[in-house]
Write a protein that holds these residues in place. Structure first.
Motif, PDB file in Angstrom:
ATOM      1  N   PHE A   1       0.823  -1.210   0.000  1.00 52.11           N
ATOM      2  CA  PHE A   1       0.000   0.000   0.000  1.00 52.11           C
ATOM      3  C   PHE A   1       0.860   1.265   0.000  1.00 52.11           C
ATOM      4  CE2 PHE A   1      -3.523  -2.582   2.243  1.00 52.11           C
ATOM      5  CZ  PHE A   1      -3.971  -3.035   1.017  1.00 52.11           C
ATOM      6  N   GLY A   2       1.964   1.234   0.744  1.00 47.96           N
ATOM      7  CA  GLY A   2       2.862   2.388   0.742  1.00 47.96           C
ATOM      8  C   GLY A   2       3.444   2.647  -0.631  1.00 47.96           C
ATOM      9  N   ALA A   3       3.856   1.571  -1.320  1.00 52.18           N
ATOM     10  CA  ALA A   3       4.405   1.720  -2.667  1.00 52.18           C
ATOM     11  C   ALA A   3       3.347   2.218  -3.644  1.00 52.18           C
ATOM     12  CB  ALA A   3       4.979   0.390  -3.143  1.00 52.18           C
ATOM     13  N   LEU A   4       2.114   1.723  -3.514  1.00 50.73           N
ATOM     14  CA  LEU A   4       1.046   2.139  -4.427  1.00 50.73           C
ATOM     15  C   LEU A   4       0.725   3.624  -4.282  1.00 50.73           C
ATOM     16  CD1 LEU A   4      -1.457  -0.875  -4.272  1.00 50.73           C
ATOM     17  CD2 LEU A   4      -0.176  -0.078  -6.266  1.00 50.73           C
ATOM     18  N   THR A   5       0.585   4.094  -3.044  1.00 45.32           N
ATOM     19  CA  THR A   5       0.244   5.507  -2.850  1.00 45.32           C
ATOM     20  C   THR A   5       1.362   6.421  -3.335  1.00 45.32           C
ATOM     21  OG1 THR A   5       1.062   5.319  -0.573  1.00 45.32           O
ATOM     22  CG2 THR A   5      -1.308   5.094  -0.915  1.00 45.32           C
ATOM     23  N   THR A   6       2.609   6.071  -3.038  1.00 45.91           N
ATOM     24  CA  THR A   6       3.726   6.904  -3.490  1.00 45.91           C
ATOM     25  C   THR A   6       3.843   6.872  -5.010  1.00 45.91           C
ATOM     26  OG1 THR A   6       4.867   6.307  -1.438  1.00 45.91           O
ATOM     27  CG2 THR A   6       6.159   7.423  -3.118  1.00 45.91           C
ATOM     28  N   THR A   7       3.578   5.710  -5.611  1.00 48.68           N
ATOM     29  CA  THR A   7       3.610   5.603  -7.072  1.00 48.68           C
ATOM     30  C   THR A   7       2.550   6.489  -7.708  1.00 48.68           C
ATOM     31  OG1 THR A   7       4.458   3.337  -6.975  1.00 48.68           O
ATOM     32  CG2 THR A   7       3.383   4.019  -9.018  1.00 48.68           C
ATOM     33  N   VAL A   8       1.354   6.510  -7.114  1.00 42.54           N
ATOM     34  CA  VAL A   8       0.283   7.365  -7.636  1.00 42.54           C
ATOM     35  C   VAL A   8       0.707   8.829  -7.612  1.00 42.54           C
ATOM     36  CG1 VAL A   8      -2.025   8.254  -7.123  1.00 42.54           C
ATOM     37  CG2 VAL A   8      -1.610   5.801  -7.121  1.00 42.54           C
TER      38      VAL A   8
ATOM     39  N   VAL B   1      15.479  17.208   2.862  1.00 37.11           N
ATOM     40  CA  VAL B   1      15.881  16.760   4.202  1.00 37.11           C
ATOM     41  C   VAL B   1      14.907  17.278   5.258  1.00 37.11           C
ATOM     42  CG1 VAL B   1      17.621  17.080   5.996  1.00 37.11           C
ATOM     43  CG2 VAL B   1      18.320  16.429   3.696  1.00 37.11           C
ATOM     44  N   ILE B   2      14.592  18.570   5.201  1.00 37.74           N
ATOM     45  CA  ILE B   2      13.664  19.144   6.184  1.00 37.74           C
ATOM     46  C   ILE B   2      12.299  18.475   6.078  1.00 37.74           C
ATOM     47  CG2 ILE B   2      12.475  21.244   6.905  1.00 37.74           C
ATOM     48  CD1 ILE B   2      14.896  22.823   5.897  1.00 37.74           C
ATOM     49  N   GLY B   3      11.808  18.310   4.847  1.00 34.54           N
ATOM     50  CA  GLY B   3      10.492  17.713   4.652  1.00 34.54           C
ATOM     51  C   GLY B   3      10.423  16.269   5.113  1.00 34.54           C
ATOM     52  N   ILE B   4      11.456  15.482   4.826  1.00 29.02           N
ATOM     53  CA  ILE B   4      11.468  14.073   5.243  1.00 29.02           C
ATOM     54  C   ILE B   4      11.503  13.964   6.762  1.00 29.02           C
ATOM     55  CG2 ILE B   4      12.861  11.967   5.244  1.00 29.02           C
ATOM     56  CD1 ILE B   4      13.680  12.676   2.362  1.00 29.02           C
ATOM     57  N   LEU B   5      12.339  14.776   7.409  1.00 28.32           N
ATOM     58  CA  LEU B   5      12.410  14.742   8.876  1.00 28.32           C
ATOM     59  C   LEU B   5      11.068  15.114   9.504  1.00 28.32           C
ATOM     60  CD1 LEU B   5      15.918  16.358   9.510  1.00 28.32           C
ATOM     61  CD2 LEU B   5      15.274  13.967   9.856  1.00 28.32           C
ATOM     62  N   LEU B   6      10.401  16.113   8.942  1.00 23.66           N
ATOM     63  CA  LEU B   6       9.107  16.523   9.489  1.00 23.66           C
ATOM     64  C   LEU B   6       8.044  15.456   9.260  1.00 23.66           C
ATOM     65  CD1 LEU B   6       9.076  20.282   8.416  1.00 23.66           C
ATOM     66  CD2 LEU B   6       9.345  19.379  10.728  1.00 23.66           C
ATOM     67  N   SER B   7       7.995  14.889   8.057  1.00 22.30           N
ATOM     68  CA  SER B   7       7.011  13.837   7.772  1.00 22.30           C
ATOM     69  C   SER B   7       7.244  12.624   8.661  1.00 22.30           C
ATOM     70  CB  SER B   7       7.096  13.429   6.297  1.00 22.30           C
ATOM     71  OG  SER B   7       6.797  14.507   5.450  1.00 22.30           O
TER      72      SER B   7
ATOM     73  N   GLY C   1       4.502  11.780  -0.976  1.00 19.30           N
ATOM     74  CA  GLY C   1       4.473  10.319  -1.005  1.00 19.30           C
ATOM     75  C   GLY C   1       5.027   9.693   0.257  1.00 19.30           C
ATOM     76  N   THR C   2       6.181  10.188   0.731  1.00 16.14           N
ATOM     77  CA  THR C   2       6.767   9.608   1.943  1.00 16.14           C
ATOM     78  C   THR C   2       5.909   9.900   3.166  1.00 16.14           C
ATOM     79  OG1 THR C   2       8.145  11.597   2.181  1.00 16.14           O
ATOM     80  CG2 THR C   2       9.137   9.690   1.089  1.00 16.14           C
TER      81      THR C   2
ATOM     82  N   PHE D   1      -4.244  14.706   8.135  1.00 19.49           N
ATOM     83  CA  PHE D   1      -3.863  15.752   9.089  1.00 19.49           C
ATOM     84  C   PHE D   1      -2.356  15.726   9.341  1.00 19.49           C
ATOM     85  CE2 PHE D   1      -3.490  17.280  13.575  1.00 19.49           C
ATOM     86  CZ  PHE D   1      -3.829  18.600  13.314  1.00 19.49           C
ATOM     87  N   ALA D   2      -1.771  14.532   9.396  1.00 17.73           N
ATOM     88  CA  ALA D   2      -0.317  14.426   9.559  1.00 17.73           C
ATOM     89  C   ALA D   2       0.404  15.088   8.393  1.00 17.73           C
ATOM     90  CB  ALA D   2       0.088  12.955   9.670  1.00 17.73           C
ATOM     91  N   MET D   3      -0.137  14.905   7.189  1.00 19.74           N
ATOM     92  CA  MET D   3       0.465  15.527   6.012  1.00 19.74           C
ATOM     93  C   MET D   3       0.341  17.047   6.084  1.00 19.74           C
ATOM     94  SD  MET D   3      -0.393  14.706   2.020  1.00 19.74           S
ATOM     95  CE  MET D   3      -2.087  15.296   2.184  1.00 19.74           C
TER      96      MET D   3
END
Length: 457
Positions: A11-18, A437-443, A376-377, A343-345
């Motif tokens: 599911f994680g791969a599918l959503t990020t692929t979309v 980097v900032i975005g990945i750490l926050l997500s 996606g992440t 909401f997390a996003m």
């Protein structure tokens, strides 16, 4: 192990692929190619993980030790909501007083750091204004020689009007380089008179001591004048245009002409001091274009690409959001879980914008490529955390010792990869690495440390 890993990975791969495939809905070919390549790579990696790596680990891997610790590092309930509220309040204050991050679509972001070649180029720009960043190119197209001459006249009128309106300095159009049958016809009597004196002129040049090379050059020029003077006799008039390799090498810098006539011609103009071609005066410069006449330059590129980016974002984000929500509904089948993932996003996005505004980071056409990655992440992390909590019955200890630490290492590897870009000599790549980097750490932080507490009762 298979039951625990299959759904989150797939599911994680599918959503990020979309998310990445949605980049094909935009109008930028580079972004579309990026989306296709990453989307295909993600699905290939998911298949490889489930079909090859997972069976290998299940058969030969070491048995998993029981989870240790209490998972108290993860805030629960009110504490998690309180931390979220404080972060959002702080981000809101920053955005209110500092404003949203700006955008910079100029050539400056492509400038390499500590480059002698770039410093030399900038010195040339200062010495020759025509090659400076302020200079705008004037591109004129004509399908025939007659149409080109007519458009040259139209371009001169428009640019003269702009000069009178104090928008530009005197324009530079190489009009005299484009062949004009009427002008050539009026020049033939003068050329014929010079050609008739060919023998005398060559003899006098020899008598005063010209070198053989100089005499040969002069003789060649006079023969060319004689040829042009006799052009058109007998009703076979043709337009004279330089054919030598040396002449073509010089002219290719500012014009290209087809054998049947017509082509392209390049001139230049420079805005006057105080004129902002990329801002308040953009529409005035835009009105000079049209009908086979265009202005080009980095100053005009910024507002043009900004408009295209806004249109592309709308065209991509709306269907992307609808697809993501639909997929999360199919994955979670609970409105509350879908809402918390979204909401997390939102939380990580608001925090990213606040940090960019506070640190002076700006969006550009390079670091914009990080947005689908972050989207996606962010959803990917939320899917892993939510499915882990549902599988373990909300056990924070199991979440932290298993999925939580796995996501931390996963995020850390992404941070290391994108973080290496900050050592690049290109400001564009540095900005891409910094935003990623900032975005990945926050997500990652939002999904691991705050999302579980939002679900806790």
């Amino acid at each position: 192990l298979r039951a625990a890993a299959t759904k989150p990975v797939l599911f994680g791969a599918l959503t990020t692929t979309v998310v990445f495939l949605a980049l094909n809905l935009g109008g930028l070919p580079g972004m579309a190619q990026l989306g296709s390549i990453v989307g295909i790579g993600l699905m290939a990696a998911a298949v490889l993980m489930l079909a090859v790596y997972l069976p290998f680990v299940a058969k030969f891997g070491v048995n998993r030790l029981p989870a240790r610790g209490s998972g108290r590092i993860l805030p629960r309930g009110r504490r998690s909501w309180a931390i979220t509220g404080i972060l959002l309040a702080g981000a809101s204050v920053v955005l209110v007083f500092h404003g949203m991050p700006g955008a910079e679509f100029s050539s400056k972001i492509m400038r390499p750091r500590n480059s002698e070649a770039m410093e030399t180029f900038e010195h040339i720009q200062r010495a020759f204004p025509a090659y400076s960043g302020k200079s705008l190119g004037v591109v004129i197209e004509g399908k025939s020689d007659a149409e080109m001459l007519a458009r040259l006249g139209e371009a001169e009128q428009r640019l003269d009007g702009a000069a009178k309106a104090d928008l530009i300095q005197s324009p530079a159009l190489p009009r005299g380089w484009w062949p004009d049958a009427k002008v050539q016809a009026s020049n033939r009597p003068v050329l014929a008179a010079l050609a008739a004196q060919k023998d005398r002129l060559v003899a006098e040049a020899d008598a005063v001591g010209f070198s053989e090379e100089g005499i040969a050059l002069g003789k060649g020029v006079l023969e060319a004048l004689e040829k042009q003077a006799t052009n058109g006799t007998g009703g076979n008039e043709t337009i004279i245009f330089p054919q030598s390799g040396a002449a073509r090498e010089v002219m290719r810098l500012f014009l290209t002409r087809k054998e049947t006539g017509g082509g392209y011609l390049l001139g230049s103009v420079e805005p006057k001091d105080g004129i902002d071609a990329a801002g308040k005066d953009y529409e005035a410069f835009r009105s000079l274009t049209g009908g086979g006449i265009w202005l080009s330059g980095w100053d005009l590129f910024k507002p043009a690409i900004a408009k295209l980016v806004r249109e592309d974002m709308t065209r991509m984000l709306v269907p992307m959001f609808i697809l993501l929500v639909g997929m999360m509904i199919l994955i979670f089948r609970r409105v509350a879980d879908v809402g918390l993932a979204l909401f997390a996003m939102v939380v990580s996005t608001v925090l990213l914008l606040a940090i960019m505004s506070l640190t002076g980071l700006k969006w550009n056409f390079v670091n914009l490529m990080a947005t689908p990655l972050l989207l996606g992440t962010g959803i990917d992390y939320a899917i892993h955390v939510t499915l882990s909590l549902r599988r373990t019955g909300g056990d924070f200890k199991e979440l932290w010792q298993g999925t939580g630490k796995a996501l931390l290492f996963c995020g850390a590897s992404n941070v290391i990869g994108f973080g290496s870009l900050v050592f690049s000599s290109s400001d564009a790549l540095v900005s891409l690495g910094t935003v990623a980097v900032i975005g990945i750490l926050l997500s990652m932080g939002t999904s691991i440390f705050l999302l579980p507490g939002w679900r806790h009762r």
